[in-house]
Design a protein around this motif. Structure first.
Motif, mmCIF file in Angstrom:
data_model
loop_
_atom_site.group_PDB
_atom_site.id
_atom_site.type_symbol
_atom_site.label_atom_id
_atom_site.label_comp_id
_atom_site.label_asym_id
_atom_site.label_seq_id
_atom_site.Cartn_x
_atom_site.Cartn_y
_atom_site.Cartn_z
ATOM 1 N N GLN A 160 0.808 -1.208 0.000
ATOM 2 C CA GLN A 160 0.000 0.000 0.000
ATOM 3 C C GLN A 160 0.849 1.268 0.000
ATOM 4 O O GLN A 160 0.345 2.349 -0.238
ATOM 5 C CB GLN A 160 -0.921 -0.010 1.232
ATOM 6 C CG GLN A 160 -1.883 -1.199 1.239
ATOM 7 C CD GLN A 160 -2.693 -1.239 2.514
ATOM 8 O OE1 GLN A 160 -2.626 -0.342 3.337
ATOM 9 N NE2 GLN A 160 -3.474 -2.291 2.687
ATOM 10 N N VAL A 161 2.155 1.151 0.277
ATOM 11 C CA VAL A 161 3.013 2.320 0.360
ATOM 12 C C VAL A 161 3.534 2.676 -1.026
ATOM 13 O O VAL A 161 3.968 1.819 -1.775
ATOM 14 C CB VAL A 161 4.190 2.062 1.325
ATOM 15 C CG1 VAL A 161 5.097 3.284 1.411
ATOM 16 C CG2 VAL A 161 3.658 1.704 2.692
ATOM 17 N N TYR A 162 3.492 3.959 -1.333
ATOM 18 C CA TYR A 162 3.976 4.463 -2.618
ATOM 19 C C TYR A 162 5.397 3.969 -2.906
ATOM 20 O O TYR A 162 6.220 3.889 -2.011
ATOM 21 C CB TYR A 162 3.932 5.988 -2.603
ATOM 22 C CG TYR A 162 4.810 6.647 -3.636
ATOM 23 C CD1 TYR A 162 4.404 6.743 -4.965
ATOM 24 C CD2 TYR A 162 6.061 7.150 -3.302
ATOM 25 C CE1 TYR A 162 5.216 7.331 -5.922
ATOM 26 C CE2 TYR A 162 6.871 7.747 -4.244
ATOM 27 C CZ TYR A 162 6.453 7.829 -5.545
ATOM 28 O OH TYR A 162 7.269 8.403 -6.488
ATOM 29 N N TYR A 163 5.682 3.665 -4.137
ATOM 30 C CA TYR A 163 6.966 3.216 -4.670
ATOM 31 C C TYR A 163 7.314 1.814 -4.183
ATOM 32 O O TYR A 163 7.622 0.939 -4.998
ATOM 33 C CB TYR A 163 8.096 4.193 -4.309
ATOM 34 C CG TYR A 163 9.453 3.786 -4.867
ATOM 35 C CD1 TYR A 163 9.819 4.141 -6.160
ATOM 36 C CD2 TYR A 163 10.349 3.037 -4.099
ATOM 37 C CE1 TYR A 163 11.058 3.768 -6.677
ATOM 38 C CE2 TYR A 163 11.585 2.657 -4.612
ATOM 39 C CZ TYR A 163 11.935 3.023 -5.893
ATOM 40 O OH TYR A 163 13.157 2.637 -6.397
ATOM 41 N N VAL A 164 7.287 1.572 -2.893
ATOM 42 C CA VAL A 164 7.705 0.284 -2.360
ATOM 43 C C VAL A 164 6.799 -0.835 -2.867
ATOM 44 O O VAL A 164 7.273 -1.907 -3.254
ATOM 45 C CB VAL A 164 7.715 0.311 -0.823
ATOM 46 C CG1 VAL A 164 8.057 -1.059 -0.261
ATOM 47 C CG2 VAL A 164 8.708 1.353 -0.329
ATOM 48 N N GLY A 165 5.494 -0.595 -2.876
ATOM 49 C CA GLY A 165 4.577 -1.614 -3.368
ATOM 50 C C GLY A 165 4.817 -1.941 -4.830
ATOM 51 O O GLY A 165 4.820 -3.104 -5.234
ATOM 52 N N GLN A 367 2.179 7.564 -11.512
ATOM 53 C CA GLN A 367 3.051 7.674 -10.340
ATOM 54 C C GLN A 367 2.807 8.944 -9.537
ATOM 55 O O GLN A 367 2.888 8.948 -8.307
ATOM 56 C CB GLN A 367 4.517 7.597 -10.782
ATOM 57 C CG GLN A 367 4.925 6.242 -11.332
ATOM 58 C CD GLN A 367 4.686 5.113 -10.348
ATOM 59 O OE1 GLN A 367 5.134 5.165 -9.209
ATOM 60 N NE2 GLN A 367 3.949 4.096 -10.774
ATOM 61 N N LEU A 368 2.503 10.056 -10.200
ATOM 62 C CA LEU A 368 2.268 11.301 -9.469
ATOM 63 C C LEU A 368 0.965 11.262 -8.680
ATOM 64 O O LEU A 368 0.847 11.905 -7.636
ATOM 65 C CB LEU A 368 2.270 12.490 -10.432
ATOM 66 C CG LEU A 368 3.626 12.878 -11.024
ATOM 67 C CD1 LEU A 368 3.480 14.072 -11.957
ATOM 68 C CD2 LEU A 368 4.641 13.177 -9.926
ATOM 69 N N ILE A 369 -0.007 10.527 -9.176
ATOM 70 C CA ILE A 369 -1.257 10.369 -8.424
ATOM 71 C C ILE A 369 -0.987 9.591 -7.135
ATOM 72 O O ILE A 369 -1.453 9.965 -6.052
ATOM 73 C CB ILE A 369 -2.314 9.647 -9.282
ATOM 74 C CG1 ILE A 369 -2.670 10.500 -10.505
ATOM 75 C CG2 ILE A 369 -3.562 9.330 -8.459
ATOM 76 C CD1 ILE A 369 -3.633 9.834 -11.458
ATOM 77 N N LYS A 370 -0.225 8.508 -7.250
ATOM 78 C CA LYS A 370 0.137 7.728 -6.062
ATOM 79 C C LYS A 370 0.988 8.567 -5.109
ATOM 80 O O LYS A 370 0.832 8.489 -3.888
ATOM 81 C CB LYS A 370 0.897 6.466 -6.479
ATOM 82 C CG LYS A 370 0.057 5.471 -7.273
ATOM 83 C CD LYS A 370 0.874 4.231 -7.624
ATOM 84 C CE LYS A 370 0.028 3.212 -8.359
ATOM 85 N NZ LYS A 370 0.804 1.993 -8.707
ATOM 86 N N LEU A 371 1.895 9.348 -5.678
ATOM 87 C CA LEU A 371 2.743 10.203 -4.852
ATOM 88 C C LEU A 371 1.913 11.226 -4.089
ATOM 89 O O LEU A 371 2.150 11.465 -2.887
ATOM 90 C CB LEU A 371 3.770 10.915 -5.733
ATOM 91 C CG LEU A 371 4.611 11.992 -5.050
ATOM 92 C CD1 LEU A 371 5.504 11.375 -3.970
ATOM 93 C CD2 LEU A 371 5.454 12.753 -6.065
#
Length: 413
Positions: A160-165, A367-371
């Motif tokens: 659920q964590v950005y980038y790591v997932g 990616q920017l939406i998740k960020l």
């Protein structure tokens, strides 16, 4: 055309020995008739795409010798060999006859790979003899072990964590979206962050380039979010025939004129606007202002940014490499975050740096939406962003491991 220092030299790949493996290090070489002004990041990605097929084939050969379980596939081997020969041939042809470029690159990303003393790399504890027979780009061992335990609740929480997932998904599923880019990103970070950290910084440079930026007032959060520009918020096309959303004219002091093709990353304009409503937002780019200002005018048409910071305020390492040192800001670093597709840019401030994979022309990039969701949930309300960033992305711990596969396995699974 005489090369000047306003634009970087074009990058070409040079093979160096890295723990008895061939690793491509991109070194700056002066062009004869070519200049451009984004970085060699895309060229590096293209090289790694071709290099990756070679690495995967070599990995299969090693598994065959050690385990005796892989069946020899003559057709696939011949296909790979033919592709490799075609690639080598195309490189030779391109060196002898380069096509003219209209789109140029203004060094947005410093070329950290071009350190003068490559021998120092042998002294880093992450390069060892164990790497002789390892193929870290494959991450096969991690995928085989962890794919059986995805039902575990603790593992699912990590996703659920950005980038790591996305990184975990990229390791476990080679066919996942952006799998290759996430794999390459972590390999580059593992390899080059220690090199940047061990490079000496001239303290006087930081003092000379310090900025006196007034604090933003009347904001909901006392945070400063800093975005890199090239390959983080947008991409500048190298070829005039490539598809682009915008074209901007650039005229240099010597009278040279070019037209640059620009692709804006999905949600780039929106994330600047939305964050500017609640906190301070800046853009910090290693590009020259004559180019960067026109791009930022597209990204921020309503002038919401608190500050635009350009190449002149980057810190030079080894007289040739640029980093973004947060020491030039008059800000409490408990409240500062920098987002850059090159983690090497903030290698001296890993506790403030949030990684993001590079953007080129992916129309479905999210990616920017998740960020944005990550920033709103974890960063903006935090009293101190540094322990949160270190706990989530763990880039400061990469140097503790001997191989990138071991680092990924221990830190992210």
């Amino acid at each position: 055309m005489k090369t000047t220092n306003k634009l970087p030299p074009r990058n070409t790949g040079t093979q160096l020995n890295y723990a008895n493996q061939n690793l491509s290090i991109f070194q700056n070489q002066k062009p004869i008739n070519l200049r451009r002004y984004t970085t060699g990041a895309e060229e590096m990605r293209r090289h790694q795409n071709s290099y990756g097929s070679q690495k995967r084939n070599e990995s299969n050969e090693i598994q065959k010798q050690t385990k005796g379980k892989c069946q020899h596939n003559t057709a696939d081997k011949q296909f790979t060999e033919n592709g490799r020969q075609q690639h080598v041939s195309s490189l030779s042809d391109s060196q002898s006859q380069q096509p003219p470029l209209v789109m140029i690159k203004c060094q947005a990303k410093p070329q950290f790979e071009n350190f003068k003393n490559h021998a120092n790399a042998k002294n880093h504890n992450f390069i060892t003899q164990q790497q002789r027979n390892e193929k870290p780009h494959s991450f096969k061992q991690i995928a085989q072990v962890n794919s059986k335990h995805l039902s575990n609740c603790n593992e699912l929480i990590k996703f659920q964590v950005y980038y790591v997932g996305d990184l975990q998904n990229a390791i476990l599923n080679q066919n996942a979206k952006n799998s290759e880019m996430f794999r390459e990103h972590i390999v580059v970070s593992f390899t080059y962050i220690p090199l940047i950290q061990k490079s000496e910084i001239d303290i006087q440079q930081i003092e000379d380039k310090k900025l006196n930026i007034p604090l933003a007032r009347n904001k909901k959060y006392n945070k400063t979010i800093i975005f890199d520009m090239d390959e983080t918020l947008m991409h500048c096309n190298e070829d005039e025939n490539d598809k682009c959303q915008f074209k901007i004219p650039i005229e240099f002091e010597d009278g040279e004129r070019i037209v640059a093709g620009i692709n804006i990353r999905n949600f780039a304009k929106e994330i600047i606007q939305k964050l500017s409503d609640v906190c301070e937002v800046m853009v910090f780019t290693a590009s020259q202002d004559i180019y960067a200002n026109q791009v930022i005018n597209i990204l921020d048409p309503h002038n919401n940014l608190g500050k635009r910071i350009f190449r002149d305020n980057c810190i030079s390492l080894d007289d040739n490499h640029l980093i973004k040192h947060l020491g030039i800001l008059n800000r409490d670093l408990r409240n500062v975050v920098i987002i850059d597709n090159s983690s090497c840019s903030f290698a001296h401030h890993l506790e403030n740096g949030i990684p993001i994979i590079s953007f080129y022309n992916d129309e479905k990039d999210n990616q920017l939406i998740k960020l944005y969701r990550y920033l709103c949930q974890y960063i903006l309300p935090a009293e101190d962003v540094r322990p949160i960033i270190l706990a989530h992305f763990k880039q400061d711990k990469l140097i503790q491991y001997e191989t990138v596969e071991e680092a990924v396995k221990q830190l992210y699974f």
